[in-house]
Write a protein that holds these residues in place. Structure first.
Motif, PDB file in Angstrom:
ATOM      1  N   LEU A  26       0.803  -1.207   0.000  1.00 20.79           N
ATOM      2  CA  LEU A  26       0.000   0.000   0.000  1.00 20.79           C
ATOM      3  C   LEU A  26       0.845   1.270   0.000  1.00 20.79           C
ATOM      4  CD1 LEU A  26      -3.052   0.748   0.216  1.00 20.79           C
ATOM      5  CD2 LEU A  26      -2.646   1.071   2.656  1.00 20.79           C
ATOM      6  N   GLU A  27       0.486   2.207  -0.876  1.00 21.42           N
ATOM      7  CA  GLU A  27       1.136   3.515  -0.922  1.00 21.42           C
ATOM      8  C   GLU A  27       0.253   4.583  -0.291  1.00 21.42           C
ATOM      9  OE1 GLU A  27       4.184   4.533  -2.055  1.00 21.42           O
ATOM     10  OE2 GLU A  27       4.753   2.452  -2.371  1.00 21.42           O
ATOM     11  N   TYR A  28      -1.005   4.617  -0.687  1.00 21.48           N
ATOM     12  CA  TYR A  28      -1.941   5.616  -0.170  1.00 21.48           C
ATOM     13  C   TYR A  28      -3.277   4.938   0.143  1.00 21.48           C
ATOM     14  CZ  TYR A  28       1.254   8.876  -2.542  1.00 21.48           C
ATOM     15  OH  TYR A  28       2.359   9.566  -2.963  1.00 21.48           O
ATOM     16  N   ALA A  29      -3.886   5.378   1.225  1.00 23.90           N
ATOM     17  CA  ALA A  29      -5.259   4.975   1.547  1.00 23.90           C
ATOM     18  C   ALA A  29      -5.807   6.026   2.498  1.00 23.90           C
ATOM     19  CB  ALA A  29      -5.305   3.585   2.175  1.00 23.90           C
ATOM     20  N   TYR A  30      -6.457   7.048   1.958  1.00 26.91           N
ATOM     21  CA  TYR A  30      -6.894   8.145   2.817  1.00 26.91           C
ATOM     22  C   TYR A  30      -8.247   8.687   2.379  1.00 26.91           C
ATOM     23  CZ  TYR A  30      -5.153  11.261  -0.905  1.00 26.91           C
ATOM     24  OH  TYR A  30      -4.923  11.890  -2.111  1.00 26.91           O
ATOM     25  N   LEU A  31      -8.858   9.399   3.334  1.00 24.23           N
ATOM     26  CA  LEU A  31     -10.121  10.092   3.122  1.00 24.23           C
ATOM     27  C   LEU A  31      -9.923  11.556   3.479  1.00 24.23           C
ATOM     28  CD1 LEU A  31     -13.205   9.850   2.526  1.00 24.23           C
ATOM     29  CD2 LEU A  31     -13.506   9.493   4.992  1.00 24.23           C
ATOM     30  N   ASP A  32     -10.424  12.437   2.634  1.00 25.72           N
ATOM     31  CA  ASP A  32     -10.312  13.881   2.828  1.00 25.72           C
ATOM     32  C   ASP A  32     -11.687  14.489   3.066  1.00 25.72           C
ATOM     33  OD1 ASP A  32      -7.577  14.428   2.550  1.00 25.72           O
ATOM     34  OD2 ASP A  32      -7.982  16.071   1.162  1.00 25.72           O
ATOM     35  N   TYR A  33     -11.745  15.455   3.978  1.00 27.35           N
ATOM     36  CA  TYR A  33     -12.942  16.282   4.091  1.00 27.35           C
ATOM     37  C   TYR A  33     -12.533  17.730   3.879  1.00 27.35           C
ATOM     38  CZ  TYR A  33     -17.309  18.349   5.520  1.00 27.35           C
ATOM     39  OH  TYR A  33     -18.485  19.058   5.520  1.00 27.35           O
ATOM     40  N   LYS A  34     -13.251  18.413   2.990  1.00 25.79           N
ATOM     41  CA  LYS A  34     -12.895  19.774   2.584  1.00 25.79           C
ATOM     42  C   LYS A  34     -13.999  20.743   2.975  1.00 25.79           C
ATOM     43  CE  LYS A  34     -11.793  22.426  -1.613  1.00 25.79           C
ATOM     44  NZ  LYS A  34     -11.565  22.328  -3.073  1.00 25.79           N
ATOM     45  N   TRP A  35     -13.689  21.631   3.932  1.00 21.74           N
ATOM     46  CA  TRP A  35     -14.597  22.725   4.233  1.00 21.74           C
ATOM     47  C   TRP A  35     -14.444  23.819   3.175  1.00 21.74           C
ATOM     48  CZ3 TRP A  35     -11.990  20.171   8.206  1.00 21.74           C
ATOM     49  CH2 TRP A  35     -12.803  19.580   9.179  1.00 21.74           C
ATOM     50  N   SER A  36     -13.191  24.087   2.808  1.00 22.33           N
ATOM     51  CA  SER A  36     -12.863  25.062   1.774  1.00 22.33           C
ATOM     52  C   SER A  36     -11.432  24.802   1.364  1.00 22.33           C
ATOM     53  CB  SER A  36     -13.011  26.497   2.315  1.00 22.33           C
ATOM     54  OG  SER A  36     -12.020  26.752   3.303  1.00 22.33           O
ATOM     55  N   ASP A  37     -10.935  25.552   0.362  1.00 21.82           N
ATOM     56  CA  ASP A  37      -9.533  25.410  -0.037  1.00 21.82           C
ATOM     57  C   ASP A  37      -8.597  25.727   1.127  1.00 21.82           C
ATOM     58  OD1 ASP A  37     -10.243  24.717  -2.597  1.00 21.82           O
ATOM     59  OD2 ASP A  37     -10.029  26.749  -3.405  1.00 21.82           O
ATOM     60  N   ALA A  38      -9.051  26.558   2.047  1.00 19.08           N
ATOM     61  CA  ALA A  38      -8.215  26.989   3.163  1.00 19.08           C
ATOM     62  C   ALA A  38      -8.259  26.042   4.356  1.00 19.08           C
ATOM     63  CB  ALA A  38      -8.640  28.382   3.618  1.00 19.08           C
ATOM     64  N   ARG A  85      -4.752  31.088  -0.039  1.00 19.44           N
ATOM     65  CA  ARG A  85      -4.703  31.721  -1.348  1.00 19.44           C
ATOM     66  C   ARG A  85      -3.935  30.801  -2.266  1.00 19.44           C
ATOM     67  NH1 ARG A  85      -2.160  37.713  -2.763  1.00 19.44           N
ATOM     68  NH2 ARG A  85      -2.458  37.585  -5.041  1.00 19.44           N
ATOM     69  N   LYS A  86      -4.569  30.340  -3.325  1.00 19.75           N
ATOM     70  CA  LYS A  86      -4.020  29.291  -4.178  1.00 19.75           C
ATOM     71  C   LYS A  86      -2.653  29.670  -4.733  1.00 19.75           C
ATOM     72  CE  LYS A  86      -5.145  26.298  -8.115  1.00 19.75           C
ATOM     73  NZ  LYS A  86      -4.864  25.066  -7.348  1.00 19.75           N
ATOM     74  N   ASN A  87      -1.696  28.744  -4.531  1.00 20.25           N
ATOM     75  CA  ASN A  87      -0.319  28.904  -5.010  1.00 20.25           C
ATOM     76  C   ASN A  87       0.368  30.148  -4.459  1.00 20.25           C
ATOM     77  OD1 ASN A  87      -0.118  26.507  -6.398  1.00 20.25           O
ATOM     78  ND2 ASN A  87      -0.647  27.391  -8.387  1.00 20.25           N
ATOM     79  N   VAL A  88      -0.143  30.657  -3.349  1.00 16.45           N
ATOM     80  CA  VAL A  88       0.499  31.792  -2.678  1.00 16.45           C
ATOM     81  C   VAL A  88       0.860  31.424  -1.241  1.00 16.45           C
ATOM     82  CG1 VAL A  88       0.244  34.181  -1.925  1.00 16.45           C
ATOM     83  CG2 VAL A  88      -0.666  33.470  -4.152  1.00 16.45           C
ATOM     84  N   VAL A  89      -0.076  30.828  -0.510  1.00 16.50           N
ATOM     85  CA  VAL A  89       0.165  30.426   0.878  1.00 16.50           C
ATOM     86  C   VAL A  89      -0.357  29.012   1.092  1.00 16.50           C
ATOM     87  CG1 VAL A  89      -0.270  30.912   3.307  1.00 16.50           C
ATOM     88  CG2 VAL A  89      -0.039  32.800   1.694  1.00 16.50           C
ATOM     89  N   SER A  90       0.470  28.176   1.724  1.00 18.83           N
ATOM     90  CA  SER A  90       0.064  26.809   2.061  1.00 18.83           C
ATOM     91  C   SER A  90       0.556  26.476   3.457  1.00 18.83           C
ATOM     92  CB  SER A  90       0.645  25.808   1.050  1.00 18.83           C
ATOM     93  OG  SER A  90       0.377  24.476   1.444  1.00 18.83           O
ATOM     94  N   TYR A  91      -0.268  25.758   4.217  1.00 18.52           N
ATOM     95  CA  TYR A  91       0.128  25.350   5.559  1.00 18.52           C
ATOM     96  C   TYR A  91      -0.360  23.931   5.813  1.00 18.52           C
ATOM     97  CZ  TYR A  91      -4.690  25.628   7.110  1.00 18.52           C
ATOM     98  OH  TYR A  91      -6.032  25.404   7.250  1.00 18.52           O
ATOM     99  N   SER A  92       0.251  23.274   6.778  1.00 17.73           N
ATOM    100  CA  SER A  92      -0.229  21.962   7.209  1.00 17.73           C
ATOM    101  C   SER A  92       0.267  21.685   8.618  1.00 17.73           C
ATOM    102  CB  SER A  92       0.252  20.852   6.266  1.00 17.73           C
ATOM    103  OG  SER A  92       1.656  20.695   6.348  1.00 17.73           O
ATOM    104  N   LEU A  93      -0.502  20.903   9.359  1.00 12.26           N
ATOM    105  CA  LEU A  93      -0.111  20.460  10.689  1.00 12.26           C
ATOM    106  C   LEU A  93      -0.732  19.086  10.905  1.00 12.26           C
ATOM    107  CD1 LEU A  93       1.333  21.128  13.352  1.00 12.26           C
ATOM    108  CD2 LEU A  93      -0.848  22.045  14.186  1.00 12.26           C
ATOM    109  N   GLY A  94       0.133  18.093  11.186  1.00  9.16           N
ATOM    110  CA  GLY A  94      -0.380  16.741  11.292  1.00  9.16           C
ATOM    111  C   GLY A  94       0.250  15.950  12.422  1.00  9.16           C
ATOM    112  N   VAL A  95      -0.359  14.805  12.699  1.00 10.79           N
ATOM    113  CA  VAL A  95       0.134  13.855  13.692  1.00 10.79           C
ATOM    114  C   VAL A  95       0.268  12.507  13.001  1.00 10.79           C
ATOM    115  CG1 VAL A  95      -0.284  12.761  15.925  1.00 10.79           C
ATOM    116  CG2 VAL A  95      -1.067  15.105  15.520  1.00 10.79           C
ATOM    117  N   ALA A  96       1.427  11.848  13.189  1.00  9.39           N
ATOM    118  CA  ALA A  96       1.695  10.588  12.502  1.00  9.39           C
ATOM    119  C   ALA A  96       2.316   9.578  13.448  1.00  9.39           C
ATOM    120  CB  ALA A  96       2.632  10.816  11.318  1.00  9.39           C
ATOM    121  N   ASN A  97       2.231   8.312  13.077  1.00  8.92           N
ATOM    122  CA  ASN A  97       2.883   7.273  13.866  1.00  8.92           C
ATOM    123  C   ASN A  97       4.386   7.507  13.977  1.00  8.92           C
ATOM    124  OD1 ASN A  97       0.684   5.697  14.607  1.00  8.92           O
ATOM    125  ND2 ASN A  97       0.783   4.428  12.755  1.00  8.92           N
TER     126      ASN A  97
END
Length: 435
Positions: free
Chosen positions: A131-143, A192-204
């Protein structure tokens, strides 16, 4: 007595049958067009038109645009077949490792969306690594989006660029130490598309598709990234001015903090030794930058991995690269740039249309340097430099051919078999199809 069927009902049944036949013939666009014509001419009532259009919206239409896609006519549901096959040939100047053909990747999967907010992907590597990917996304908005499952965390611009679209056959030394693919959750977005991107996650913190199995060192990794493209802010419409940084921190089992082999997937020249005890802390800090104007792109990254543990154990591993690429056929990097990695280079003229495809040349310098406290053995050195020069041909939107020459210089000689080696030279050839 035969039941009577009204004229309106007959027209509705006839139109529905015609639409169904056309849909079954895989040309639902004609069915939609016929429905519109019947409605325009008043053959069908408004209620009948609405009923047929609602039925049209429940059907799926198929298309091929760099991949096989099916989409419901109402636009709410979509599914896509995705895959890639990469055949490599690697040749080395030393007796080890052996020259070889290699199926580097053979991905096959599906991805899609349901309604407006939900999306998913399930992809497996058919070469045996599962397995490479197996995920579910929920999108409130692009932000504001939430991803759950097994996926690639946002960290390192080069890692975020898919293996389908990398500048060179293999990524740099930096890539061996990034979080990459893991299992967990991530909150992310582009205000803002292709101007600002952020992420914060928790992983094993255990790597691709790996569960946490150590009940002692089971603290999760916190992984975050922030990136900004300053070009649109500066009204630089034809260029990219990208800066970003990432942080990942957590606790892992004491032992080997990691190994490093050459960028040509040849010799393993560094083998780390961890502290005593049962666990150690691992922190990774990354800085990334991309500058592109027209057909020229310069890209670089630096990453420090710090490992600390029992007995005053505190050691760093620094990796970095800088690369320059030129699209000699005139395509522009702004067209395949995203703030979360480069995408497919689209040739201005494909060979199917009598063109020459896209051609690109590039060069990269990479460096690996581990803390001297790691020590040096006969099979290990703490420092290496690598130079890669590459030529790429992209005949169309789904295929590419790459030829790289990679030279790696070791700071101190290493022993492999009966050989004492100070340098590795390699030639790598890749042919690839993807969709």
């Amino acid at each position: 007595m035969r039941p009577m069927i009204g004229a309106g009902a007959k027209r509705l049944v006839l139109a529905a049958l015609i639409c169904a036949m056309l849909s079954g013939a895989a040309i639902p666009a004609l069915a939609d067009s016929l429905t519109d014509k019947l409605c325009e001419k008043g053959v069908l009532s408004e209620a009948e038109c609405n009923e047929l259009r609602q039925a049209d919206g429940a059907r799926m239409s198929s298309s091929f645009k760099d991949g096989f896609k099916w989409k419901s006519n109402d636009g709410q549901h979509e599914i896509q077949l995705a895959g890639r096959v990469q055949l490599d040939y690697r040749s080395y100047d030393n007796q080890t490792p052996a020259d070889t053909f290699d199926i580097r990747r053979a991905f096959l999967g599906v991805k899609g969306k349901m309604y407006e907010n939900w999306s998913f992907e399930v992809t497996s590597n058919l070469d045996g690594s599962d397995l490479e990917y197996a995920y579910l996304d929920y999108k409130w908005s692009d932000a504001a989006q939430l991803r759950m499952g097994a996926f690639k965390y946002q960290f390192s611009f080069d890692q975020l660029t898919s293996s389908r679209f990398t500048d060179f056959v293999e990524r740099s030394f930096v890539d061996s130490w990034v979080p990459g693919k893991d299992v967990g959750v991530m909150f992310y977005g582009e205000p803002r598309k292709n101007v600002v991107s952020y992420s914060l996650g928790v992983a094993n913190g255990e790597g691709k598709n790996s569960n946490e199995v150590d009940p002692v060192a089971d603290d999760k990794d916190i992984i975050g990234r922030l990136a900004v493209n300053l070009a649109p802010i500066a009204n630089w419409s034809d260029g990219v001015l990208h800066v970003g940084g990432g942080y990942a921190g957590g606790t892992i089992a004491a032992g080997n903090p990691g190994n490093q082999r050459t960028e040509a997937r040849g010799l393993t020249f560094f083998q780390g030794v961890g502290p005593g005890g049962t666990e150690m802390d691992r922190e990774r800090t990354n800085v990334e930058g991309v500058v592109a104007f027209g057909s020229v792109k310069v890209q670089g990254e630096w990453l420090r991995s710090n490992f600390s543990g029992q007995g005053g154990y505190d050691r760093d591993i620094d990796t970095a690269y800088v690369s320059a690429n030129w699209l000699i056929t005139g395509e522009k990097y702004i067209d395949n740039y995203t703030i979360d990695g480069m995408r497919s280079i689209k040739p201005e003229s494909t060979i199917e249309n009598g063109g020459r495809g896209a051609w690109e040349v590039g060069a990269r310098f990479s460096q690996f340097e581990a803390d001297n406290q790691f020590g040096v053995t006969a099979a290990s050195t703490n420092k290496a430099d690598a130079v890669t020069v590459g030529l790429k041909w992209i005949p169309n939107n789904v295929t590419r051919f790459m030829l790289d020459y990679v030279t790696t210089d070791f700071d101190t000689p290493i022993t492999s078999g009966t050989e004492t080696i100070t340098q590795e030279k390699a030639v790598i050839l890749r042919s690839q199809i993807y969709f």
